[in-house]
Design an enzyme around this catalytic site. Sequence first.
Site, PDB file in Angstrom:
ATOM      1  CD  GLU A 226      -2.525   1.411   2.606  1.00 25.75           C
ATOM      2  OE1 GLU A 226      -2.656   2.588   3.019  1.00 25.75           O
ATOM      3  OE2 GLU A 226      -2.890   0.418   3.245  1.00 25.75           O
ATOM      4  CB  CYS A 263      -3.292   5.568   4.092  1.00 24.09           C
ATOM      5  SG  CYS A 263      -4.423   4.450   4.939  1.00 24.09           S
TER       6      CYS A 263
END
Length: 487
Positions: A226, A263
Site C-alpha cells: 500500500e 492514508c
Amino acid sequence: MTTTLPELDEIAAAATAAAPLWRTSPAATRAAWIRAVADALDAAADELVEIADRETHLGTTRLRGEVGRTTGQLRLFADVVLEGSYLEATVDDADPSATPPRPELRRVLVGVGPVAVFSASNFPFAFSVCGGDTASAWAAGNPVVVKAHSGHPELSRRTAEIARAALAAAGAPAGSLALIEGREAGNALVQHPAIRAAGFTGSLSGGRALFDLASGRPDPIPFYGELGSVNPVVVTPGAAAARGDALAQGLVGSFTLGVGQFCTKPGVVFVPRAADAFVDAVATAVPGVPGGPLLTERITDAFPSGIDALAGDPAVAVVARGAESAGGAQPIVLRTDAAAVAERPETLLEECFGPVTLLVAYDGADDLHAALRAVPGSLTATLHAEEADDVDDTLALLQERAGRVLFAGWPTGVAVTWSQQHGGPWPATTSLHTSVGASAIRRFLRPVTFQDAPARLLPPELRDENLAAIPHRRNGRLVVSAEARAS
C-alpha cells in the site's frame, strides 16, 4: 538495534520450521492462537499506549482506539478461520462418462509459507507488528517475520514480546512471530529464500524499491504494497448549494484528522467554481484547527518542502492556514483549477503527507472529467451529490480510480469488515487485493488441487466427513453448512 544477516537466517529457519505446523493446524487451534494475541494486547493496552504516544505523538485517545481496532481485527480473522469459506473448498466428483473422462478433483487454498510484514509509521498498532497484514497471514496459516518501523522501535519490540509470549502460552510453535530491525535487514528479508510473500504499508519510493527486490528474486514472490493515495473527492453544484457548510466542516475534520497522516486523507477536492460559500466555509473553519508534530522528525521536517512544491505552482493559491504549532505541521488549504490539474498532474496531484488538501475549481462536467482522468489510482474516491444530479460519467471515472467509493461521509475511517476493500489501482497498491477486512487473507494463500487422492491423504477440510462443516462447492453447486443456514 539492527538485525544482522546471520540473525536473519536463524529467524527465517525458525519460520520455515513453523510453517507446516501453521498450515496444517486445525481451525479451532489456529483461531485460539490468534485470539490469545488479541487478549494479551488488550491486557497490556495501558503500557503499550504510553510507549506509542511517546514515540509517535498521536495522543492516547487515538492510540487506545487503535489498540481496540487491532485486537478487533485479530478476532475477526479468528472468526474467518472458523467460518471456513476462505478455503474455497471445491470438489468435482469423478465422472468416467464425461468427455474427456473426469477424475476426482478436490481444490483448497493453503498458506504460502513464511510472510514478511513491513510496519507502517502512521498506524503503530493496526498496520504494525500485530496489525492487519500479520493477522491475515496468521489466519491463512503462515508464520510472520515483521520488519519494525524506525518511527516506533520500542513499541515494536514490546508488542512482539507480548505477542510471542501469548503464542507460546497458547501452544503455537516457535518461529510463529519474529521482529527484525534496520533497512539492510529489511531489504534482505524480502529477498530471503524462506519468505514466500510480503505485505507493506508506506511511501511510494520505499514500497517501489522493495517491490522491485521481490520481483527481481530468482524466485519472485508476491509483494502486497500500500503506497500513495490522494483520495479524490467530487462535490457537485447541487451538493454544494444544499449542504455546503456541512461538507466544509466534514472536509476540514477529515484532512486534519491525526494531523493529516491517514492514508485515506482527502488530498484533492473538486468543487464547482461558483461554490464560493463552500470555499469560504472551509477558510473560516481552518484557522481554528491546531497543527502538531508529525510521526517522526524526518516527516515533520519534510512537510514544508511538500507544501512549497504545491504552493510554488503559478496556478495555486493559499486559501487558509490553521493554527501555528511550534515544531509541528500547520494545516493548510490550497486552491487551483481543473485545467492546471489536467496539465500538470505530476506536480499538483503529488501526495503530500500531513494536514494539507487542494481544492480544485471546475466549470462543468467536461472540465471536471478532464482533470479526473489525470488522477492516479487511489484507495478511495468520494462523490457528494444530490438525488437529481447526473453523475453517471463522474462515478465511472471515480470507480476506475479507487477501490472504495463513498457517497456520504469522508474517507478517513476504514471499517474492518467482511466487505471492506482497502486497495486501489497503482500507485495506491501493487495488487488487486485489500489489506483491510476479511478478504485480506486471500493474499497469503495459494490453491492446490488433489486428483484422485486417497481420503486419508487429503487435507482434513477436503474429506467428505468434514466438508459439511464449511461452505464449499461440489459439482458446481454451492453447499452452505447447516450451521450457516441456521443463522
